[in-house]
Design a protein around this motif. Structure first.
Motif, PDB file in Angstrom:
ATOM      1  N   LEU A  62       0.810  -1.213   0.000  1.00 46.22           N
ATOM      2  CA  LEU A  62       0.000   0.000   0.000  1.00 46.22           C
ATOM      3  C   LEU A  62       0.850   1.272   0.000  1.00 46.22           C
ATOM      4  O   LEU A  62       0.438   2.299  -0.525  1.00 46.22           O
ATOM      5  CB  LEU A  62      -0.917   0.016   1.232  1.00 46.22           C
ATOM      6  CG  LEU A  62      -1.922  -1.133   1.330  1.00 46.22           C
ATOM      7  CD1 LEU A  62      -2.484  -1.236   2.750  1.00 46.22           C
ATOM      8  CD2 LEU A  62      -3.062  -0.929   0.325  1.00 46.22           C
ATOM      9  N   HIS A  63       2.035   1.183   0.624  1.00 49.17           N
ATOM     10  CA  HIS A  63       2.880   2.373   0.784  1.00 49.17           C
ATOM     11  C   HIS A  63       4.320   2.025   0.437  1.00 49.17           C
ATOM     12  O   HIS A  63       5.154   1.854   1.330  1.00 49.17           O
ATOM     13  CB  HIS A  63       2.785   2.901   2.224  1.00 49.17           C
ATOM     14  CG  HIS A  63       1.381   3.051   2.714  1.00 49.17           C
ATOM     15  ND1 HIS A  63       0.555   4.089   2.329  1.00 49.17           N
ATOM     16  CD2 HIS A  63       0.630   2.253   3.520  1.00 49.17           C
ATOM     17  CE1 HIS A  63      -0.639   3.943   2.893  1.00 49.17           C
ATOM     18  NE2 HIS A  63      -0.629   2.836   3.619  1.00 49.17           N
ATOM     19  N   PRO A  64       4.602   1.896  -0.842  1.00 51.91           N
ATOM     20  CA  PRO A  64       5.928   1.410  -1.259  1.00 51.91           C
ATOM     21  C   PRO A  64       7.064   2.243  -0.659  1.00 51.91           C
ATOM     22  O   PRO A  64       6.964   3.471  -0.615  1.00 51.91           O
ATOM     23  CB  PRO A  64       5.889   1.552  -2.786  1.00 51.91           C
ATOM     24  CG  PRO A  64       4.441   1.603  -3.142  1.00 51.91           C
ATOM     25  CD  PRO A  64       3.734   2.219  -1.980  1.00 51.91           C
ATOM     26  N   GLY A  65       8.093   1.534  -0.205  1.00 50.29           N
ATOM     27  CA  GLY A  65       9.266   2.209   0.349  1.00 50.29           C
ATOM     28  C   GLY A  65       9.341   2.124   1.862  1.00 50.29           C
ATOM     29  O   GLY A  65      10.410   2.291   2.451  1.00 50.29           O
ATOM     30  N   ILE A  66       8.216   1.849   2.500  1.00 48.49           N
ATOM     31  CA  ILE A  66       8.192   1.901   3.970  1.00 48.49           C
ATOM     32  C   ILE A  66       8.925   0.703   4.589  1.00 48.49           C
ATOM     33  O   ILE A  66       9.556   0.828   5.642  1.00 48.49           O
ATOM     34  CB  ILE A  66       6.728   2.011   4.493  1.00 48.49           C
ATOM     35  CG1 ILE A  66       6.727   2.516   5.949  1.00 48.49           C
ATOM     36  CG2 ILE A  66       5.975   0.687   4.369  1.00 48.49           C
ATOM     37  CD1 ILE A  66       5.364   2.970   6.430  1.00 48.49           C
ATOM     38  N   ARG A  67       8.876  -0.455   3.891  1.00 50.27           N
ATOM     39  CA  ARG A  67       9.472  -1.658   4.482  1.00 50.27           C
ATOM     40  C   ARG A  67      10.975  -1.510   4.730  1.00 50.27           C
ATOM     41  O   ARG A  67      11.492  -1.933   5.758  1.00 50.27           O
ATOM     42  CB  ARG A  67       9.219  -2.877   3.591  1.00 50.27           C
ATOM     43  CG  ARG A  67       9.812  -4.158   4.210  1.00 50.27           C
ATOM     44  CD  ARG A  67       9.474  -5.394   3.428  1.00 50.27           C
ATOM     45  NE  ARG A  67       9.853  -5.262   2.026  1.00 50.27           N
ATOM     46  CZ  ARG A  67       9.429  -6.066   1.060  1.00 50.27           C
ATOM     47  NH1 ARG A  67       8.609  -7.064   1.342  1.00 50.27           N
ATOM     48  NH2 ARG A  67       9.807  -5.879  -0.187  1.00 50.27           N
TER      49      ARG A  67
END
Lengths: 408, 92
Positions: B38-43
């Protein structure tokens, strides 16, 4: 016919069992309580250590709170045994069944060479200044004396350091140490409420010292205009009872954490980021976690922008700093439950919980505070945080950046 | 399992500024995967190259640090409250 005071006294002496010092000591050994009905100033100059002080004029008002059980063995005491004889009658009227009057009172006790103690002598100015503390049962004159005899070290005289220093000074924490080697800048004044426009350019410790003196000249301020390092930290923190972290970078946070763990000192911690902040107390000596338990490794510089880079709101450090001041005062007084193992987490923009309380735990394998910890001494914290000269790819400028920020 | 994830200020640029976002999954690991979808980059900000939680980030499940539960394998149920709390250093 109206009675004379002699009549009243004779009646009181007849009604109440009169006891001497030896009998009083015997009763105290079997659990009797002793109530000293002299005035506050007499009490302060010296009293029997286990006595409960209730001035004669407040006896009826306060005694039930202090001695709720009417069957308690009670010894009434004043300076010589006269006032306490009248007071004993009142106790009987209030329904206390086992009331005794100490003949000779405190004077006889003292003359026998028995132990007594004197409370701190407050000046008239202190009596007025701290009057709101004196009426709090958890503080009182004893607590205020403790605060005045206490020493607290603040790491940083900036955004968090401002409210912490002001509230601790106002509360009468007798000695405040300030570690900071920065000077006041106009851009600080948006949030660092201890500094002023006319002191721009002045060392922050000096500016804070002036503000503290203007508010409470009784407070001793010790300036440490140095950068905290592995070499000087132990010596600097040694004389202090409580350390309050008002710093703003990871190397200093790990340094002070480890130094406090090794010296078994409580560390009141606070950190802020824009609208967000947290506060807790690290005190492994009392079974709680340390900063390393919470965050075993620091964030790399590119993932943790500083206040200068990210910005910070003025009211937020006011909030977090006030919690830090409150926790320091609780620790000094030994009252209530310090925030050990709990972190108060503020997210002031949140739609749901403005405040959360998170459980934080001691890491049984913590390298610093666990029993079999592998790190026995202080290390190079800039290298540990990926900033020092020994870190890969670190430049002189990044090291300087930390150096200049270390104590703010 | 539908849960709510509280996002700290430093990571809100991945969630369009939102301080709380919904996500789904039966464990913390699966919730984080959904979060990344849902929020690419957060991982990358939460997990290291080996897929372990970064050591300067704590994740709380209903107020409890998951490192003291079953870490990324901690089971979640509908309505659970997940907080991401990274180390912050600010104070000046």
């Amino acid at each position: 016919m109206a009675k004379t005071s002699k009549h009243l006294l004779d009646e009181a002496r007849k009604e109440i069992k009169q006891i001497d010092i030896d009998e009083a000591r015997r009763l105290l050994e079997v659990g009797a309580v002793i109530i000293d009905v002299r005035e506050s100033d007499e009490w302060r100059q010296g009293h029997i250590p286990q006595a409960i002080g209730i001035p004669r004029g407040f006896l009826e008002i306060r005694v039930e709170e202090k001695v709720p059980d009417r069957k308690t063995l009670v010894i009434m005491q004043c300076a010589s045994g006269t006032r306490s004889a009248y007071a004993s009658r009142v106790m009987r009227e209030l329904g206390y069944e086992n009331v005794h009057n100490l003949l000779g009172g405190f004077n006889a006790w003292k003359d026998r060479g028995l132990p007594w103690e004197a409370d701190r002598q407050f000046t008239q100015d202190e009596l007025t200044r701290y009057s709101r503390h004196f009426v709090i049962p958890e503080v009182g004159e004893k607590g205020q004396a403790k605060l005045l005899d206490s020493k607290v070290l603040l790491l940083g005289a900036g955004a968090l350091g401002s409210p912490v220093a002001l509230y601790l000074a106002a509360a009468g924490v007798g000695t405040l140490g300030l570690v900071d080697f920065d000077v006041v800048d106009l851009s600080n004044l948006q949030r660092q409420i201890i500094h002023t426009v006319d002191r721009v350019g002045m060392p922050k410790t000096e500016s804070a010292q002036k503000q503290i003196a203007a508010m409470n000249p009784g407070i001793k301020v010790i300036r440490h205009d140095v950068r905290l390092t592995s070499e000087n930290v132990m010596e600097i923190i040694m004389p202090y009872d409580v350390i309050v972290n008002c710093g703003d970078n990871f190397p200093t946070r790990y340094l002070i954490n480890d130094a406090c763990v090794f010296s078994k000192k409580p560390l009141v911690d606070g950190a802020i980021f824009r609208f967000e902040g947290n506060a807790t107390v690290f005190y492994p000596d009392k079974g709680g976690p340390c900063y390393r338990c919470l965050y075993p490794e620091p964030a790399p510089p590119d993932m943790a922008p500083s206040c200068a880079e990210a910005g910070v709101l003025g009211a937020l450090p006011g909030l977090i700093g006030s919690i830090e001041a409150l926790e320091a005062i609780k620790l000094l007084l030994g009252r209530g439950h310090p925030l050990i193992g709990k972190m108060i987490y503020f997210d002031s923009l949140s739609d749901r919980d403005y405040v959360r309380v998170l459980k934080i735990r001691k890491d049984p394998n913590c390298p610093v505070c666990s029993e079999h910890g592998t790190q026995k001494g202080l290390i190079d914290y800039e290298a540990f945080c990926g900033l020092g000269p020994s870190a890969n790819g670190a430049t002189a400028s990044s090291s300087d950046h930390v150096a200049s920020a270390a104590a703010r | 399992m539908a849960v709510r994830v509280r996002v700290p200020t430093p990571l809100r640029r991945f969630t369009g500024g939102k301080d709380e976002v919904p996500a789904e999954g039966a464990s913390i690991r699966l919730v984080l995967e959904d979060l990344e979808r849902l929020h690419p980059g957060i991982r990358e900000r939460l997990l290291d190259d080996k897929g372990e939680i970064r050591r300067f980030v704590n994740i709380y499940l209903n107020g409890d640090d998951i490192r003291f539960l079953e870490s990324l394998n901690s089971k979640v149920k509908d309505g659970d409250d997940i907080s991401i709390v990274p180390a912050i250093a600010g104070g000046r």
